[in-house]
Design an enzyme around this catalytic site. Structure first.
Site, PDB file in Angstrom:
ATOM      1  N   CYS A   2       0.857  -1.178   0.000  1.00 21.79           N
ATOM      2  CA  CYS A   2       0.000   0.000   0.000  1.00 21.79           C
ATOM      3  C   CYS A   2       0.893   1.227   0.000  1.00 21.79           C
ATOM      4  CB  CYS A   2      -0.913   0.012   1.222  1.00 21.79           C
ATOM      5  SG  CYS A   2      -2.102  -1.342   1.287  1.00 21.79           S
ATOM      6  N   GLY A  29      -1.172   1.072  -4.888  1.00 18.86           N
ATOM      7  CA  GLY A  29      -2.497   0.560  -4.575  1.00 18.86           C
ATOM      8  C   GLY A  29      -3.567   1.272  -5.368  1.00 18.86           C
ATOM      9  N   ASN A 102       1.147  -0.015   5.906  1.00 19.48           N
ATOM     10  CA  ASN A 102       1.616  -0.757   4.740  1.00 19.48           C
ATOM     11  C   ASN A 102       2.356  -1.980   5.237  1.00 19.48           C
ATOM     12  OD1 ASN A 102       2.563  -1.570   2.207  1.00 19.48           O
ATOM     13  ND2 ASN A 102       4.353  -0.239   2.322  1.00 19.48           N
ATOM     14  N   GLY A 103       1.915  -3.154   4.803  1.00 20.60           N
ATOM     15  CA  GLY A 103       2.550  -4.391   5.221  1.00 20.60           C
ATOM     16  C   GLY A 103       1.514  -5.443   5.554  1.00 20.60           C
ATOM     17  N   TYR A 261       9.867  -4.606  -8.635  1.00 18.79           N
ATOM     18  CA  TYR A 261       8.585  -4.252  -9.242  1.00 18.79           C
ATOM     19  C   TYR A 261       7.799  -3.184  -8.489  1.00 18.79           C
ATOM     20  CZ  TYR A 261       3.739  -4.770 -10.830  1.00 18.79           C
ATOM     21  OH  TYR A 261       2.478  -4.527 -11.296  1.00 18.79           O
ATOM     22  N   ASP A 367      10.795  -9.288 -18.773  1.00 20.37           N
ATOM     23  CA  ASP A 367       9.801  -8.925 -17.774  1.00 20.37           C
ATOM     24  C   ASP A 367      10.483  -8.793 -16.423  1.00 20.37           C
ATOM     25  OD1 ASP A 367       7.344  -8.229 -16.795  1.00 20.37           O
ATOM     26  OD2 ASP A 367       6.350 -10.124 -17.282  1.00 20.37           O
ATOM     27  N   ASP A 368       9.878  -8.019 -15.526  1.00 21.57           N
ATOM     28  CA  ASP A 368      10.494  -7.841 -14.212  1.00 21.57           C
ATOM     29  C   ASP A 368      10.408  -9.098 -13.364  1.00 21.57           C
ATOM     30  OD1 ASP A 368       7.855  -7.598 -12.623  1.00 21.57           O
ATOM     31  OD2 ASP A 368       7.652  -6.032 -14.121  1.00 21.57           O
TER      32      ASP A 368
END
Length: 505
Positions: A2, A29, A102-103, A261, A367-368
Site C-alpha cells: 500500500c 495501490g 503498509n505491510g 517491481y 519482464d520484471d
C-alpha cells in the site's frame, strides 16, 4: 503493498498536498483511497473504493480541512475487498488515533483474540491494520496506567515499544493523534519502506512529511531527511518539533521485491536507487543470456517496470532494443488487480503489439518477474499473433516459488507458476521458446551494491526464508482463506497444480 502518507503543515490546509502526494503513490495501490485531516479539534475523513482522482473532488477540499493529515492508497492483501476495509482506521481512545499501514501482520489470529477477549474491544473489519491499531491503543493505555497521563509523548513511545514486542510481520505505519501530532514507526526488520522529509515555510517554520516512497516529497516541496530506521518511531508534535525513539532493536532487512517491481524507478529506498538497481539487474541478466547463444534479433520490454532492465540487456549484448508492446495508460497494473479473471481480461486492454517489431523476428521479452504466469502467457500469444518467429522470455528476478506474507499479493503457493514446476514446464506453460531467470545471488548483488551497509534482504518469495519466522500454521491459514479460494477458482486450467484437488492437498 500500500502507499501511506502523512503531512504536518503549520500554515495551510493539507488536503491538496496529501492529494498530490497520494497521486505519486498510486502505483502502490488502486483498490481504495482514504484521507483524514485534523484541525486541532475535529477529524474529517473520507475513504472509498477507487483511485485517488475518483475518490476525492473539489467538495472534499472544503470539508477535509486542517493542518495535519494522513492518506492511504490500498492494495488489499489482508481483509476483504469491501470499502469498509479501506484505511485510515480510527479508535477514539486514548486521545483519538487514526492509523494507516503498509505491510502484513502475521500473528493476526493471536492478536485479534487478545484485543477482543482481554481488552473487550470490537473489531469492525477483518483487516490486520485494524488489529494493529487496537494493539497500539491498548499498549498506550497500559503505559498511561503506569506513568500517568501527564506526558503523552512518553506514553505513545512506550505504547509503540510494547506493540513491537507483540506484533509480528511487516508494518510501516503513520498515525495521527489528537492533541499530540503525527507519528510514524517501522517494524524491526524495516521490510516495507518509510521515509521522513521536511521543508521550511515562508515564516521560517519547519514542516514535515512521512511517505512510503520519497517520490511523494518533491511535488510538495519537501526534502528527504532520511529513512525511518527499523524499530524506530518518529513523532512530530503539533508545534512542529521532532521526537525520535528506538523502540526495538532493529536490523534492516528490506523486501527485495520492492526494487524488482513495487517501487517507482525514481525512488530511493533505504539508500538504494531503484532505477540503478534495475540497471544492475540488466547487467547480470545479460551475462547469463550471452552464454546461451540465443538467436535473438530484438530486445522488447514488457512495459513499464522492465524497461530499465531491458535497455541494459540490449546495451550489454549489443542487440536492437524496441518498444514492441504499447501500453494503454488508462488500465491499472494487472498484478495488483483483485481477482485472476480481471487480470486476464485486462491484459488485452492494457497492451497492444506493434506487428512491424515482431513480424519474422526472434524476440527476447524482458519482464520484471513471473508470478502467476497468466499475463505473460497472453503476452507471448500476442507476440506470435503479431508475427514473431520465436519468443524467448527473460525474468529480471528468480522464480517466485513461495508465498509473500509481508504485504504482496502472493498469499498461496498454488497461485505461483514456479511452484512444483521444472524450468522446462514453466517455459511450456507460458508458451515461450526459451526462458531465462535471474539468479538470486545476482539480484541480491544488484540491490546491495547500492547500499553495502545492508547485510541481507527479505527474499522469502524466492527462497522461502521468512525474516520474522513465519509459522506453518499461518501459511496454512492463508491457503484456506476465502479470498485465496476465489482467486484459485478464477484461474484458467493451465496446469494440474491449479486444480481443486491440489489446493486441498
Amino acid at each position: 503493498m500500500c502507499g501511506i502518507l502523512g503531512i504536518l503543515n503549520q500554515s495551510n490546509d493539507v488536503f491538496a498536498e496529501i492529494y498530490d502526494g497520494l497521486l505519486m503513490l498510486q502505483h502502490r495501490g488502486q483498490d481504495a483511497s482514504g484521507m483524514v485531516t485534523y484541525n486541532g479539534e475535529f477529524f474529517r475523513e473520507r475513504k472509498a473504493n477507487g483511485l485517488v482522482k475518483d475518490v476525492f473532488g473539489a467538495k472534499d477540499a472544503e470539508t477535509l480541512t486542517g493542518h495535519v493529515g494522513i492518506g492511504h492508497v490500498r492494495y488489499p492483501t489482508a481483509g476483504s475487498l469491501s470499502a469498509s476495509e479501506a484505511q485510515p482506521f480510527f479508535v477514539n481512545a486514548p486521545y483519538g488515533i487514526y492509523l494507516v499501514h503498509n505491510g502484513n501482520i502475521t500473528n493476526t489470529t493471536e492478536q485479534a483474540q487478545k484485543v477482543t477477549a482481554k481488552y473487550s474491544r470490537h473489531l469492525r473489519t477483518t483487516s490486520d491494520s485494524e488489529i494493529l491499531l487496537n494493539v497500539l491503543a491498548d499498549k498506550i493505555f497500559d503505559s498511561i496506567k503506569v506513568n500517568g497521563a501527564q506526558n503523552p509523548i512518553r506514553n505513545i513511545f512506550a505504547g509503540v515499544r510494547m506493540t513491537m514486542e507483540r506484533v509480528q510481520g511487516a508494518y510501516s505505519v503513520i498515525t495521527m493523534i489528537a492533541g499530540v501530532g503525527l507519528m510514524a514507526f517501522r517494524d524491526p526488520h524495516g521490510i516495507r519502506p518509510l521515509s521522513v522529509a521536511k521543508r521550511v515555510n515562508e515564516a521560517g517554520v519547519e514542516e514535515f512529511c512521512f511517505a512510503s516512497e520519497d517520490v511523494a516529497f518533491g511535488i510538495n516541496g519537501f526534502e528527504k531527511i532520511r529513512d525511518v530506521a527499523p524499530g524506530e518511531a518518529v513523532l512530530i508534535d503539533l508545534d512542529g518539533k521532532m521526537h525520535q525513539e528506538q523502540c526495538a532493536e532493529g536490523k534492516l532487512t528490506p523486501c527485495i521485491f520492492e526494487y524488482v517491481y513495487l517501487a517507482r524507478p525514481d525512488s530511493m529506498l533505504d539508500g538504494i536507487s531503484v532505477y540503478k538497481s534495475q540497471i544492475r539487474m540488466g547487467q547480470t541478466l545479460a551475462e547469463q543470456i550471452n552464454g546461451l547463444n540465443l538467436d535473438v534479433d530484438t530486445i522488447i520490454p514488457v512495459p513499464d517496470s522492465a524497461r530499465p532492465v531491458a535497455l541494459e540487456v540490449a546495451n550489454v549484448l549489443g542487440l536492437r532494443y524496441r518498444e514492441g508492446l504499447v501500453k494503454n495508460r488508462y488500465v491499472g497494473r494487472t498484478f495488483i488487480m483483485p481477482g485472476q479473471e480481471e487480470r486476464k481480461k485486462s491484459v488485452r486492454r492494457k497492451l497492444n503489439a506493434i506487428p512491424l517489431e515482431f513480424k519474422d523476428h526472434n524476440v527476447l521479452l524482458i519482464d520484471d518477474s513471473i508470478v502467476r504466469g497468466n499475463t505473460l502467457h497472453k503476452i507471448v500469444e500476442m507476440c506470435r499473433e503479431a508475427g514473431a518467429k520465436k519468443v524467448y522470455v527473460a525474468s529480471a528476478s528468480p522464480p517466485v516459488k513461495f508465498p509473500n506474507v509481508y504485504g504482496i499479493d502472493m498469499p498461496t503457493k498454488h497461485e505461483l507458476i514456479a511452484h512444483n514446476r521444472t524450468h522446462d514446464e514453466i517455459c511450456a506453460e507460458i508458451g515461450a521458446d526459451g526462458l531465462i531467470y535471474q539468479k538470486l545471488e545476482d539480484l541480491i548483488w544488484a540491490a546491495q551494491e547500492g547500499n553495502k551497509d545492508i547485510e541481507a534482504f527479505d527474499c522469502s518469495c524466492f527462497d522461502g526464508n521468512y525474516v520474522t519466522g513465519v509459522g506453518e500454521s499461518y501459511l496454512q491459514q492463508l491457503e484456506q482463506s476465502g479470498r485465496v479460494s476465489e482467486k484459485i477458482k478464477d484461474m484458467p486450467a493451465q496446469g494440474a497444480s491449479w486444480n481443486a484437488a491440489t489446493l486441498a492437498s
